[in-house]
Scaffold this motif. Structure first.
Motif, short mmCIF file in Angstrom:
data_model
loop_
_atom_site.label_atom_id
_atom_site.label_comp_id
_atom_site.label_asym_id
_atom_site.label_seq_id
_atom_site.Cartn_x
_atom_site.Cartn_y
_atom_site.Cartn_z
N HIS A 89 42.55 -33.57 54.92
CA HIS A 89 42.44 -32.17 55.34
C HIS A 89 43.83 -31.64 55.74
N LYS A 114 37.38 -29.05 60.47
CA LYS A 114 36.19 -28.21 60.28
C LYS A 114 36.52 -26.81 59.78
N VAL A 115 37.79 -26.48 59.65
CA VAL A 115 38.23 -25.14 59.25
C VAL A 115 38.81 -25.20 57.84
N THR A 116 38.38 -24.29 57.00
CA THR A 116 38.96 -24.15 55.66
C THR A 116 40.16 -23.20 55.76
N VAL A 117 41.27 -23.63 55.23
CA VAL A 117 42.48 -22.80 55.25
C VAL A 117 42.37 -21.74 54.17
N ASN A 118 42.21 -20.49 54.59
CA ASN A 118 42.19 -19.36 53.67
C ASN A 118 43.58 -18.71 53.67
N GLN A 165 44.68 -27.43 50.81
CA GLN A 165 43.25 -27.15 50.99
C GLN A 165 42.50 -27.30 49.67
N ARG A 166 43.10 -26.78 48.58
CA ARG A 166 42.46 -26.92 47.26
C ARG A 166 42.31 -28.38 46.87
N ASP A 217 39.54 -29.85 48.91
CA ASP A 217 38.24 -29.39 48.39
C ASP A 217 37.89 -30.08 47.07
N HIS A 270 36.85 -33.75 47.69
CA HIS A 270 35.77 -34.04 48.63
C HIS A 270 34.47 -33.30 48.34
#
Length: 114
Positions: free
Chosen positions: A38, A79-83, A105-106, A109, A112
């Motif tokens: 992550h 627990k946070v997705t980096v936008n 982040q990509r 993702d 996982h």
């Protein structure tokens, strides 16, 4: 001529300890056959530990990021997705470009959530 040194992130990815020589994707490359960790792990290792060692408080980092303590804790727990918005905050705070945070982040993702 100065060449940018690439960060060897074998310690920050799951799988065998080797980095493919064929990966040439920018500041940090995560080989496709490895599971990326992550983005918070990279944040902790590349920024947070050094900042804390230099006397920067957790509250100061939270304020610099412009987020709540709850959000910060959830980010560190993965627990946070980096936008894009959060990636820009991370970039401004750490000095590491926002596209790095989005790419990590990509990769996370992709490895996982297949």
């Amino acid at each position: 001529m100065r060449h940018n040194r690439r960060l060897n992130i074998d310690a920050l990815v799951e799988g065998e300890i080797s980095l493919d020589d064929l990966t040439q994707e920018g500041f940090v490359s995560v080989p496709h056959h490895k599971g990326s960790l992550h983005p918070s792990v990279f944040f902790a290792h590349l920024f947070l530990l050094k900042s804390n060692a230099n006397g920067v408080s957790r509250e100061d980092i939270i304020n610099r990021l412009g987020i709540t303590e709850t959000f910060f804790n959830e980010f560190l727990q993965g627990k946070v997705t980096v936008n894009l918005d959060f990636a820009k905050k991370l970039g401004d705070t750490t000095g590491i470009p926002h596209d790095f945070w989005l790419r990590i982040q990509r990769k996370f993702d992709d490895t996982h959530f297949d």
